[in-house]
Design an enzyme around this catalytic site. Structure first.
Site, PDB file in Angstrom:
ATOM      1  N   SER A  57       0.907  -1.219   0.052  1.00 43.68           N
ATOM      2  CA  SER A  57       0.036   0.080  -0.253  1.00 43.68           C
ATOM      3  C   SER A  57       1.029   1.291  -0.113  1.00 43.68           C
ATOM      4  CB  SER A  57      -0.794  -0.042   1.125  1.00 43.68           C
ATOM      5  OG  SER A  57      -1.528   1.335   1.457  1.00 43.68           O
TER       6      SER A  57
ATOM      7  N   TYR B 146      -2.106  -0.291   9.835  1.00 42.56           N
ATOM      8  CA  TYR B 146      -2.322  -0.599   8.548  1.00 42.56           C
ATOM      9  C   TYR B 146      -0.864  -0.598   7.994  1.00 42.56           C
ATOM     10  CZ  TYR B 146      -4.114  -1.045   3.655  1.00 42.56           C
ATOM     11  OH  TYR B 146      -4.217  -1.369   2.468  1.00 42.56           O
TER      12      TYR B 146
END
Length: 271
Positions: A142, A155
């Protein structure tokens, strides 16, 4: 990889979003699919879509955080397809909110899917991939793997781990027949926010289901990058303008997330 036609690809998180569109794009190249997801209905729908391209598609219900279940997948896929040439570790979950407000069970959940899911997939399928004439692994990180964002710390923890792990794995396999790529998507229109946890999880889920999501780039951009990484042996692909900005920021001002933190703290306070 020189050719995808007739090859076999395993795609995790194939029941929707990036995983589904990636499966469709691979099928359009003539690649047979082994579709993995925790949602039986989702992968069945994906299977029906990719079969329209004239390829074979099998479905495998699995939680990628379960090492034993993932360890069963290579034999299942080989029994149906006879080989595995591509592994796309795409399955992922998210959370939002301050780390101080995170529940440890939610942290473990995210680490289990986002980090261990990638490790489990690579560990289970690598022996089979090494037996092929050519093969490729794609691990989806990501933009937060490039630069950790405040109110997304957990995350970022998982996606940063995917980045480092994949870079190390690529180095180990550089003299073998197995190529390795990392994908760094920015914000795209997927349903990952629908299952978001954390202090801001409910708000993020509502945002993802709102009209605002229509203005987000489609997941097809990421799918295109994944297939290009496989075909062109690209070590990394950064996808989306926001991801490219963070990539530049990580290079020019590494570790300086204070400004972003002040902005996200103000935004969180308003809600």
């Amino acid at each position: 990889m020189q050719h995808l036609a007739g090859r076999v690809a395993v795609v995790t998180g194939a029941g929707s979003g990036i995983g589904r569109v990636t499966s469709e794009r691979l099928a359009a190249r003539g690649c047979h699919l082994a579709l993995v997801d925790v949602s039986p209905g989702g992968i069945q729908e994906t299977a029906e879509l990719v079969r329209r391209a004239g390829v074979t598609a099998s479905t495998h219900v699995a939680d990628v955080s379960d090492a034993d279940r993932v360890g069963e997948l290579p034999d299942e896929v080989l029994a149906t397809h006879g080989a595995v040439h591509v592994l796309v570790n795409n399955a992922g979950v998210t959370s939002a909110g301050a780390f101080a407000e995170e529940r440890l069970e939610d942290v473990r959940w995210m680490v289990g899917v986002n980090m261990w899911g990638v490790v489990h997939g690579c560990h289970a399928f690598l022996p089979t991939l090494l037996e092929q004439d050519e093969a490729h692994i794609v691990n989806v990180s990501s933009m937060t793997g490039l630069l950790g964002l405040p109110h997304n710390a957990t995350y970022a923890l998982t996606k940063g781990a995917v980045k480092s792990f994949t870079e190390g794995l690529r180095g180990e396999l550089i003299t073998t027949n197995v190529g390795v790529s990392t994908i760094f998507p920015g914000t795209h229109r997927t349903n990952i926010t629908g299952s978001a946890r954390g202090a801001e999880g409910e708000r993020i889920a509502k945002l993802g289901a709102s009209r605002v999501s229509r203005f987000m780039p489609p997941p097809s951009r990421v799918a295109k990058a994944i297939v290009k990484a496989i075909e062109k042996e690209k070590p990394r692909m950064v996808v989306g303008p926001d991801a490219r900005v963070l990539d530049l920021a990580a290079r020019l001002a590494p570790g300086r997330t204070g400004l972003v933190g002040r902005a996200t703290s103000r935004l969180a306070a308003k809600h």
